[in-house]
Design an enzyme around this catalytic site. Sequence first.
Site, PDB file in Angstrom:
ATOM      1  N   ARG A  54      31.275  19.421  36.244  1.00  6.74           N
ATOM      2  CA  ARG A  54      32.155  19.528  37.407  1.00  6.74           C
ATOM      3  C   ARG A  54      31.618  18.748  38.608  1.00  6.74           C
ATOM      4  O   ARG A  54      30.463  18.901  38.975  1.00  6.74           O
ATOM      5  CB  ARG A  54      32.361  20.998  37.787  1.00  6.74           C
ATOM      6  CG  ARG A  54      33.082  21.789  36.712  1.00  6.74           C
ATOM      7  CD  ARG A  54      33.153  23.261  37.049  1.00  6.74           C
ATOM      8  NE  ARG A  54      33.734  24.020  35.953  1.00  6.74           N
ATOM      9  CZ  ARG A  54      35.020  24.316  35.836  1.00  6.74           C
ATOM     10  NH1 ARG A  54      35.856  23.928  36.783  1.00  6.74           N
ATOM     11  NH2 ARG A  54      35.473  25.004  34.809  1.00  6.74           N
TER      12      ARG A  54
ATOM     13  N   LYS B 184      44.829  33.285  48.762  1.00  4.55           N
ATOM     14  CA  LYS B 184      45.744  32.218  48.341  1.00  4.55           C
ATOM     15  C   LYS B 184      46.964  32.224  49.253  1.00  4.55           C
ATOM     16  O   LYS B 184      46.924  31.680  50.345  1.00  4.55           O
ATOM     17  CB  LYS B 184      46.068  32.363  46.856  1.00  4.55           C
ATOM     18  CG  LYS B 184      44.829  32.122  45.975  1.00  4.55           C
ATOM     19  CD  LYS B 184      45.113  32.250  44.510  1.00  4.55           C
ATOM     20  CE  LYS B 184      43.921  31.827  43.662  1.00  4.55           C
ATOM     21  NZ  LYS B 184      42.676  32.571  43.900  1.00  4.55           N
TER      22      LYS B 184
ATOM     23  N   SER C  59      44.203  42.872  25.918  1.00  8.60           N
ATOM     24  CA  SER C  59      44.125  41.810  26.923  1.00  8.60           C
ATOM     25  C   SER C  59      44.816  40.540  26.441  1.00  8.60           C
ATOM     26  O   SER C  59      44.600  40.100  25.305  1.00  8.60           O
ATOM     27  CB  SER C  59      42.648  41.511  27.225  1.00  8.60           C
ATOM     28  OG  SER C  59      42.506  40.398  28.084  1.00  8.60           O
TER      29      SER C  59
ATOM     30  N   THR D 142      29.128  46.632  48.152  1.00 11.68           N
ATOM     31  CA  THR D 142      29.418  45.294  48.671  1.00 11.68           C
ATOM     32  C   THR D 142      29.788  45.371  50.150  1.00 11.68           C
ATOM     33  O   THR D 142      30.605  46.201  50.540  1.00 11.68           O
ATOM     34  CB  THR D 142      30.573  44.637  47.895  1.00 11.68           C
ATOM     35  OG1 THR D 142      30.216  44.533  46.520  1.00 11.68           O
ATOM     36  CG2 THR D 142      30.852  43.236  48.429  1.00 11.68           C
ATOM     37  N   THR D 143      29.195  44.502  50.953  1.00 12.53           N
ATOM     38  CA  THR D 143      29.505  44.455  52.381  1.00 12.53           C
ATOM     39  C   THR D 143      30.993  44.226  52.607  1.00 12.53           C
ATOM     40  O   THR D 143      31.623  43.413  51.928  1.00 12.53           O
ATOM     41  CB  THR D 143      28.693  43.331  53.051  1.00 12.53           C
ATOM     42  OG1 THR D 143      27.310  43.634  52.925  1.00 12.53           O
ATOM     43  CG2 THR D 143      29.058  43.192  54.523  1.00 12.53           C
TER      44      THR D 143
END
Length: 556
Positions: free
Chosen positions: A105, A345, A218, A374-375
């Site tokens: 990438r 998005k 799934s 998580t903050t």
Amino acid sequence: MESIARQSVKMCPFMQRAGSVQGLQVLHNANLPAVARKCPVVGHAMSRAYATASGTGARRATAPEPKAGSANEMVANHATQESLFDYDGLFETEIEKKRLDKSYRFFNNINRLAKEFPKAHRDLEDDKVTVWCSNDYLALSKNQQVIDVMKKTLDKYGAGAGGTRNIAGHNRHALKLEAEVAALHKKEGALVFSSCYVANDAVLSLLGQKIKDLVIFSDELNHASMIVGIKHANTTKHIFRHNDYDQLEEMLQMYPRSTPKLIAFESVYSMSGSVADIDRICTLAEKYGALTFLDEVHAVGLYGPHGAGVAEHCDFEAHRLAGIKSLPDKSVMDRVDMITGTLGKSFGTVGGYVAASQRLIDWFRSYAPGFIFTTSLPPSVMAGAAEAIRYQRSHLELRQLQQLHTGYVKQGMKELGIPVIPNPSHIVPVLVGNPDLTKQASDLLMKNHKIYVQAINFPTVARGTERLRITPTPDHTDDLSDILLDAVDDVFNELQLPRVRDWESQGGILGVGESDFVEQSNLWTEEQLSLSNNQLNPNVSDPVLGNLEVSSGIKV
């Protein structure tokens, strides 16, 4: 082991001097290297072997001998081993694999200009390009109303949240944002995460870890965040072919109705633009006793009269008339147990969320490590996201323009014979089918035409289906689209890339050039595209929403 020790004591003078009791203890504790170095015969041989391994004339520094009777004497000392693991070699080998298969990438330096979007500049500010692959689908990241709210919040409350909710507490911005998300999806509660990747991983993994014997079904094209979450769930899973509901039902039939089950799927699959039949999946879930987990990341803001996603779009007219109120009859959106979405998005900021019943949200809030540890998002981000949701809810024209511009580009590609993977959504996937050529096409668009479209290669898409992914926004007007179409046509000519007729001669792929392929109609109908903002229910304009009790904790 004791028999070997006794024989050693009889035969070895060193062991005889050490004493039979000590010899038995040494062998029993498997500390042979430490004792062997004390032996005049074996110790000398070991020293010579080490010296040879370290190279001619080289002296190797060794760790000091452990003192007799110390705890370390009971453990073999591996610090003197000669060879080290080649970490850098492993990393380099793995990277070289990516280079060889053309999936390595490269990231372009793209600095989107708020006042000139879809323009962006590269390294130098006067080197401007047109961005055609952003997921900022409604261009709300540059919306002045959103920016003003973020600036005001930033000045008053600072840059960061100060920690997790458990440590730093939470604030009015979190409460407001979760109320907006819950109202958007007409659910009892919502919980905001640092990203939807984290939300998907946290929710799916928690379900698998806490629901004994859960079986997860799934879709094979589910996003990486869902795949990781299902892996972390550490439970039985089945992967069904993309949008193949007959196979899904066959898998569901393998288990008693009493077995806990979960169907995980997306509404719009971002790399192909295909769309799930949410109503049919909900029917299967109800028939076989399964929960439903729907990822609306690439649909929120773009579908439904108020931008709640494809689930809302399924009952478009009923939701349009009701506005923010729930429908009298159970809607498709009501039938979905969990809806995840992104703030990064269509809503132009960053973050993710899950919307569900009050009981489920309270459970996630209480048990999900991805939320607890998580903050929190910064106050300004949460305020901006809430404003973006409120703004787009009553601005139907944003969704309509995005669809109209997408349709213009797709029609132009069709007239040029450019292979676009057919779909009923807002994604324009231009099929190339070769990783090296896809990268070359992306580079030529940038170099010769000042157009930025990122190449999409494995593992994001399957090998042999590499593509350019184009995503128009309300600001990609027809004049810009004409420039894009000319540029893509030029690149296809220069690189001699296969067009639709070439794929037809090979039997076709992914709906391109397949003679028996039946293309789906666009999700947006002509009637829906002709509506105006004033035909929405007035209650969607600046509604007053109360805070959700579950956001802070339900009192008993």
